[in-house]
Design a protein around this motif. Structure first.
Motif, short mmCIF file in Angstrom:
data_model
loop_
_atom_site.label_atom_id
_atom_site.label_comp_id
_atom_site.label_asym_id
_atom_site.label_seq_id
_atom_site.Cartn_x
_atom_site.Cartn_y
_atom_site.Cartn_z
N ARG A 173 -20.11 -1.74 -28.92
CA ARG A 173 -20.96 -0.82 -29.20
C ARG A 173 -22.05 -0.37 -27.86
O ARG A 173 -22.08 0.76 -27.59
CB ARG A 173 -22.05 -1.49 -30.25
CG ARG A 173 -21.33 -1.43 -31.86
CD ARG A 173 -22.67 -1.61 -32.76
NE ARG A 173 -22.92 -2.86 -32.66
CZ ARG A 173 -22.51 -3.88 -33.60
NH1 ARG A 173 -21.64 -3.71 -34.53
NH2 ARG A 173 -22.90 -4.87 -33.33
N GLU A 174 -22.37 -1.53 -27.27
CA GLU A 174 -22.94 -1.25 -25.92
C GLU A 174 -22.13 -0.25 -25.08
O GLU A 174 -22.94 0.45 -24.34
CB GLU A 174 -23.38 -2.50 -25.12
CG GLU A 174 -24.65 -3.29 -25.63
CD GLU A 174 -25.14 -4.32 -24.85
OE1 GLU A 174 -25.01 -4.01 -23.46
OE2 GLU A 174 -25.74 -5.12 -25.37
N GLU A 184 -19.93 1.90 -25.82
CA GLU A 184 -19.83 3.31 -26.42
C GLU A 184 -21.18 3.99 -26.19
O GLU A 184 -21.43 5.27 -25.84
CB GLU A 184 -19.92 3.36 -27.96
CG GLU A 184 -18.41 2.87 -28.30
CD GLU A 184 -17.96 3.05 -29.63
OE1 GLU A 184 -18.98 2.77 -30.73
OE2 GLU A 184 -17.02 3.42 -30.28
N GLU A 185 -22.42 3.21 -26.22
CA GLU A 185 -23.77 3.74 -25.76
C GLU A 185 -23.90 4.07 -24.39
O GLU A 185 -24.30 5.15 -24.09
CB GLU A 185 -24.77 2.91 -26.11
CG GLU A 185 -26.37 3.32 -26.00
CD GLU A 185 -26.60 4.52 -26.76
OE1 GLU A 185 -27.41 5.20 -26.00
OE2 GLU A 185 -25.94 4.60 -27.86
N LEU A 204 -21.47 5.17 -22.41
CA LEU A 204 -20.50 6.20 -22.15
C LEU A 204 -21.09 7.34 -22.86
O LEU A 204 -20.89 8.60 -22.11
CB LEU A 204 -19.07 6.07 -22.81
CG LEU A 204 -18.25 4.86 -22.12
CD1 LEU A 204 -17.04 4.69 -23.03
CD2 LEU A 204 -18.06 5.19 -20.91
N ARG A 205 -21.92 7.43 -23.97
CA ARG A 205 -22.41 8.36 -24.43
C ARG A 205 -23.64 8.99 -23.18
O ARG A 205 -23.77 10.32 -23.26
CB ARG A 205 -23.12 8.30 -25.90
CG ARG A 205 -22.12 8.40 -26.81
CD ARG A 205 -22.90 8.33 -28.16
NE ARG A 205 -23.69 7.23 -28.52
CZ ARG A 205 -23.10 6.08 -29.19
NH1 ARG A 205 -21.72 6.29 -29.52
NH2 ARG A 205 -23.75 5.07 -29.38
N LYS A 206 -24.34 7.85 -22.82
CA LYS A 206 -25.66 8.19 -21.99
C LYS A 206 -25.10 8.99 -20.73
O LYS A 206 -25.80 9.68 -20.27
CB LYS A 206 -26.22 6.99 -21.66
CG LYS A 206 -27.41 6.99 -20.92
CD LYS A 206 -28.25 5.87 -20.92
CE LYS A 206 -29.70 5.91 -20.09
NZ LYS A 206 -30.34 4.63 -20.11
N TYR A 207 -23.89 8.65 -20.28
CA TYR A 207 -23.57 9.08 -18.96
C TYR A 207 -22.10 9.76 -18.98
O TYR A 207 -21.33 9.87 -18.03
CB TYR A 207 -23.22 8.04 -18.03
CG TYR A 207 -24.51 6.96 -17.61
CD1 TYR A 207 -25.46 7.55 -16.91
CD2 TYR A 207 -24.80 6.00 -18.24
CE1 TYR A 207 -26.65 6.93 -16.41
CE2 TYR A 207 -26.03 5.28 -18.11
CZ TYR A 207 -26.94 5.62 -17.24
OH TYR A 207 -28.16 4.97 -16.94
N LYS A 208 -22.02 10.50 -20.11
CA LYS A 208 -20.89 11.14 -20.64
C LYS A 208 -20.47 12.24 -19.40
O LYS A 208 -19.29 12.55 -19.41
CB LYS A 208 -20.88 11.78 -21.79
CG LYS A 208 -21.78 12.76 -22.26
CD LYS A 208 -21.76 13.01 -23.71
CE LYS A 208 -22.87 14.19 -24.15
NZ LYS A 208 -22.74 14.54 -25.29
N ASN A 209 -21.29 12.85 -18.86
CA ASN A 209 -21.49 14.00 -17.95
C ASN A 209 -21.30 13.62 -16.61
O ASN A 209 -21.52 14.32 -15.65
CB ASN A 209 -22.41 15.08 -18.05
CG ASN A 209 -22.03 15.65 -19.66
OD1 ASN A 209 -21.01 15.99 -20.08
ND2 ASN A 209 -23.29 16.04 -20.43
#
Length: 208
Positions: A43-44, A46-47, A49-54
């Motif tokens: 979960r961490e 995934e979080e 990757l979402r935060k720095y997806k760009n």
């Protein structure tokens, strides 16, 4: 087959008489802490990757940041996930090394024809507790079946492979404990050689 499915679930093995059957290596709940922590790490990640997806982020940049003591938030965030994962890997390695050590001792007794009936029966029932004790890995000589990365390996070989892979992850992610251990090996060898020289000087015959 993932590591967790081998440790917490039912495994498929080839039967001696042909066909495939199910078996359990470890008592239910024995690796619950590892299973729960694995989900937490996932979960961490995934979080993160979402935060720095760009944002472009490479492993080389991560290692360079660690070496330079970078205060970059992204490197720090990834380092936090890695530290948590490494702690999980270390715990799992320690448990599985104990399982393998217990199994090796059981094999030695069997080879010397000193295995009791109680010891031989441990080949057939799940490991219920993780502690130093002479016992076999259940179904250790059976081959894992199914379309998995461990397919075709004996169960004892599969556990050895898992330990090796976890050590690789610890090394790749620069686990502090492993790095310190590896760095201390040359010093320990030097100290041992010094002790051996003194013993020889005192007339002690050392085994070759």
């Amino acid at each position: 087959m993932t590591v967790l499915s081998l440790l917490t679930g039912t495994v498929q093995v080839d039967h001696e008489a042909g066909g495939v059957g199910d078996g359990i290596l470890f008592k239910s709940g024995l690796f619950k802490l590892e299973a729960d922590e694995s989900l937490g790490v996932h979960r961490e990640m995934e979080e993160f990757l979402r935060k720095y997806k760009n944002t472009t982020f490479t492993f080389q940049a991560y290692v360079a940041g660690l070496k330079s003591g970078s205060k970059d938030a992204m490197i720090g965030g990834f380092a936090h996930v890695v530290a948590r994962a490494n702690k999980l890997f270390r715990r799992t390695v320690a448990s599985l090394r104990l399982v393998l050590h217990n199994h090796e001792q059981a094999l030695e007794k069997e080879k010397a024809n000193k295995a009791s009936e109680n010891l031989l029966r441990t080949k057939t029932y799940p490991i219920e507790i993780l502690e130093p004790s002479i016992r076999f890995i259940p179904m250790h000589d059976r081959v894992l079946a199914g379309s998995t990365r461990l397919n075709g390996k004996r169960i004892d070989e599969a556990i050895e492979t898992i330990v090796m892979n976890l050590y690789n992850y610890l090394y790749i992610f620069r686990d502090d404990e492993l790095v310190r251990t590896l760095a201390s090996i040359p010093r320990l060898k030097s100290e041992i050689q010094g002790i051996e020289k003194r013993l020889v000087k005192y007339g002690v015959d050392l085994p070759e």
